[in-house]
Design a protein around this motif. Structure first.
Motif, PDB file in Angstrom:
ATOM      1  N   THR A  63       0.818  -1.205   0.000  1.00 58.30           N
ATOM      2  CA  THR A  63       0.000   0.000   0.000  1.00 58.30           C
ATOM      3  C   THR A  63       0.856   1.261   0.000  1.00 58.30           C
ATOM      4  OG1 THR A  63      -1.838  -1.102   1.103  1.00 58.30           O
ATOM      5  CG2 THR A  63      -1.754   1.279   1.284  1.00 58.30           C
ATOM      6  N   LYS A  64       1.926   1.251   0.767  1.00 52.86           N
ATOM      7  CA  LYS A  64       2.838   2.406   0.789  1.00 52.86           C
ATOM      8  C   LYS A  64       3.431   2.634  -0.606  1.00 52.86           C
ATOM      9  CE  LYS A  64       4.942   5.325   3.750  1.00 52.86           C
ATOM     10  NZ  LYS A  64       5.569   6.240   2.790  1.00 52.86           N
ATOM     11  N   LEU A  83      -8.701  -6.311   6.534  1.00 55.76           N
ATOM     12  CA  LEU A  83      -7.930  -5.099   6.277  1.00 55.76           C
ATOM     13  C   LEU A  83      -6.543  -5.443   5.745  1.00 55.76           C
ATOM     14  CD1 LEU A  83      -7.596  -2.076   6.288  1.00 55.76           C
ATOM     15  CD2 LEU A  83      -7.092  -2.172   8.739  1.00 55.76           C
ATOM     16  N   GLN A  84      -5.918  -6.477   6.309  1.00 56.48           N
ATOM     17  CA  GLN A  84      -4.607  -6.871   5.822  1.00 56.48           C
ATOM     18  C   GLN A  84      -4.677  -7.325   4.360  1.00 56.48           C
ATOM     19  OE1 GLN A  84      -1.093  -7.050   7.401  1.00 56.48           O
ATOM     20  NE2 GLN A  84      -1.252  -6.785   5.178  1.00 56.48           N
ATOM     21  N   ALA A  85      -5.744  -8.007   3.988  1.00 58.27           N
ATOM     22  CA  ALA A  85      -5.906  -8.429   2.601  1.00 58.27           C
ATOM     23  C   ALA A  85      -5.977  -7.220   1.668  1.00 58.27           C
ATOM     24  CB  ALA A  85      -7.153  -9.293   2.456  1.00 58.27           C
ATOM     25  N   LEU A  86      -6.675  -6.177   2.094  1.00 56.80           N
ATOM     26  CA  LEU A  86      -6.750  -4.957   1.294  1.00 56.80           C
ATOM     27  C   LEU A  86      -5.393  -4.271   1.208  1.00 56.80           C
ATOM     28  CD1 LEU A  86     -10.126  -3.456   2.614  1.00 56.80           C
ATOM     29  CD2 LEU A  86      -9.719  -4.527   0.388  1.00 56.80           C
ATOM     30  N   LEU A  87      -4.658  -4.259   2.309  1.00 50.35           N
ATOM     31  CA  LEU A  87      -3.348  -3.620   2.325  1.00 50.35           C
ATOM     32  C   LEU A  87      -2.324  -4.386   1.494  1.00 50.35           C
ATOM     33  CD1 LEU A  87      -3.238  -2.762   6.130  1.00 50.35           C
ATOM     34  CD2 LEU A  87      -3.361  -1.097   4.280  1.00 50.35           C
ATOM     35  N   THR A  88      -2.523  -5.689   1.367  1.00 44.51           N
ATOM     36  CA  THR A  88      -1.600  -6.526   0.605  1.00 44.51           C
ATOM     37  C   THR A  88      -1.810  -6.370  -0.897  1.00 44.51           C
ATOM     38  OG1 THR A  88      -1.495  -8.136   2.401  1.00 44.51           O
ATOM     39  CG2 THR A  88      -0.792  -8.886   0.244  1.00 44.51           C
ATOM     40  N   THR A  89      -3.070  -6.193  -1.305  1.00 44.72           N
ATOM     41  CA  THR A  89      -3.391  -5.988  -2.721  1.00 44.72           C
ATOM     42  C   THR A  89      -4.246  -4.731  -2.867  1.00 44.72           C
ATOM     43  OG1 THR A  89      -5.309  -7.460  -2.501  1.00 44.72           O
ATOM     44  CG2 THR A  89      -3.236  -8.437  -3.294  1.00 44.72           C
ATOM     45  N   GLU A 101      -4.453  -2.353  -5.012  1.00 39.04           N
ATOM     46  CA  GLU A 101      -4.975  -1.993  -6.321  1.00 39.04           C
ATOM     47  C   GLU A 101      -6.370  -2.539  -6.568  1.00 39.04           C
ATOM     48  OE1 GLU A 101      -2.639  -5.721  -6.454  1.00 39.04           O
ATOM     49  OE2 GLU A 101      -2.188  -3.694  -5.786  1.00 39.04           O
ATOM     50  N   SER A 102      -6.698  -3.679  -5.941  1.00 45.74           N
ATOM     51  CA  SER A 102      -8.015  -4.281  -6.143  1.00 45.74           C
ATOM     52  C   SER A 102      -9.128  -3.403  -5.587  1.00 45.74           C
ATOM     53  CB  SER A 102      -8.079  -5.662  -5.487  1.00 45.74           C
ATOM     54  OG  SER A 102      -7.906  -5.564  -4.086  1.00 45.74           O
ATOM     55  N   ALA A 103      -8.813  -2.632  -4.557  1.00 46.41           N
ATOM     56  CA  ALA A 103      -9.812  -1.751  -3.938  1.00 46.41           C
ATOM     57  C   ALA A 103      -9.700  -0.323  -4.436  1.00 46.41           C
ATOM     58  CB  ALA A 103      -9.665  -1.776  -2.417  1.00 46.41           C
ATOM     59  N   LEU A 104      -8.481   0.142  -4.657  1.00 46.04           N
ATOM     60  CA  LEU A 104      -8.265   1.560  -4.951  1.00 46.04           C
ATOM     61  C   LEU A 104      -8.486   1.927  -6.402  1.00 46.04           C
ATOM     62  CD1 LEU A 104      -5.056   1.956  -2.758  1.00 46.04           C
ATOM     63  CD2 LEU A 104      -7.364   2.736  -2.200  1.00 46.04           C
ATOM     64  N   THR A 105      -8.478   0.929  -7.282  1.00 44.73           N
ATOM     65  CA  THR A 105      -8.683   1.224  -8.702  1.00 44.73           C
ATOM     66  C   THR A 105     -10.000   0.654  -9.226  1.00 44.73           C
ATOM     67  OG1 THR A 105      -7.469  -0.780  -9.374  1.00 44.73           O
ATOM     68  CG2 THR A 105      -6.206   1.269  -9.153  1.00 44.73           C
ATOM     69  N   ALA A 106     -10.792   0.049  -8.314  1.00 45.52           N
ATOM     70  CA  ALA A 106     -12.075  -0.531  -8.734  1.00 45.52           C
ATOM     71  C   ALA A 106     -13.081   0.565  -9.045  1.00 45.52           C
ATOM     72  CB  ALA A 106     -12.608  -1.463  -7.653  1.00 45.52           C
ATOM     73  N   GLU A 107     -13.958   0.290  -9.975  1.00 45.13           N
ATOM     74  CA  GLU A 107     -15.029   1.228 -10.293  1.00 45.13           C
ATOM     75  C   GLU A 107     -16.076   1.180  -9.193  1.00 45.13           C
ATOM     76  OE1 GLU A 107     -15.219   3.378 -12.722  1.00 45.13           O
ATOM     77  OE2 GLU A 107     -13.299   2.768 -13.609  1.00 45.13           O
ATOM     78  N   ALA A 108     -16.655   2.320  -8.871  1.00 41.90           N
ATOM     79  CA  ALA A 108     -17.710   2.380  -7.850  1.00 41.90           C
ATOM     80  C   ALA A 108     -18.964   1.663  -8.359  1.00 41.90           C
ATOM     81  CB  ALA A 108     -18.033   3.831  -7.520  1.00 41.90           C
TER      82      ALA A 108
END
Length: 222
Positions: free
Chosen positions: A42-43, A207-213, A215-222
């Motif tokens: 994530t960083k 939360l750790q799963a989101l932090l590990t990948t 891009e799956s959450a931050l670039t997804a379409e709403a």
């Protein structure tokens, strides 16, 4: 748009009914747990996309709460409810080391959330006082960061009766290991009336799963 939607809890059929009564009336109790999360991916994502890490942290922590209705229990006119979403309420520091509390409306689309976050910083970030942006809903949850200290435990102590049962999250100083891994301590404090250790562990796992990948959450379409 600020989402304040909720679903009333029917306590007659609520699976948590007896536990809620026990931990609010017979043995009022909350608990706190701190874990080290791997934020390496994530960083790097935040740096590569030139966005503030704090905004990503607020967004992912808020998104992880969507899968945990037990952590979104509040009260509306003394009626227990489950909010659809919680919005992050966080602190900013001024040049004189005083702090203010801001909040930003959660949005499923990270880019929109990020623009909301930047707008809040621009409008209220330099305004003194404990809360320059007044709350507009009851579904704000407290989330903070202490980037100056790497802690193993953090427990906020309320001095008034609780009006919600939302979690309180607090992050600490990043630690970088010799192999380049970056970790961050994160504490969660929550009322036992709505959540047990199992629920907290599942939240940390999500939360750790989101932090590990990220891009799956931050670039997804709403």
């Amino acid at each position: 748009m600020l989402n304040t939607d909720f679903t009333p809890i029917d306590q007659a059929t609520w699976s948590r009914r007896e536990y809620f009564y026990y931990f609010t009336k017979l043995s009022p109790l909350g608990f706190s747990l701190t874990v080290n999360l791997d934020i390496t991916a994530t960083k790097k994502w935040a740096q590569a996309h030139h966005v503030k890490f704090n905004a990503v942290y607020l967004y992912l922590a808020s998104q992880a709460l969507l899968a945990h209705p037990e952590m979104r229990v509040g009260k509306v006119d003394e009626q227990l409810v489950t909010y659809d979403v919680l919005h992050p309420s966080y602190t900013v520091m001024h040049a004189d080391h005083t702090i203010s509390n801001l909040w930003t409306a959660y949005d499923a689309n990270f880019e929109q959330f990020y623009q909301n976050y930047l707008a809040d910083l621009t409008t209220y970030g330099d305004v003194p006082g404990p809360m320059p942006k007044a709350p507009q809903s009851g579904n704000l949850f407290t989330i903070g960061s202490l980037p100056w200290v790497n802690f193993t435990s953090y427990t906020p102590l309320p001095f008034t009766p609780l009006t919600s049962f939302f979690p309180v999250l607090q992050a600490g100083k990043f630690i970088t290991t010799d192999d380049g891994q970056i970790t961050m301590p994160l504490s969660i404090t929550i009322h036992h009336a709505v959540a047990d250790g199992y629920h907290v562990s599942q939240y940390f796992n999500d939360l750790q799963a989101l932090l590990t990948t990220p891009e799956s959450a931050l670039t997804a379409e709403a």
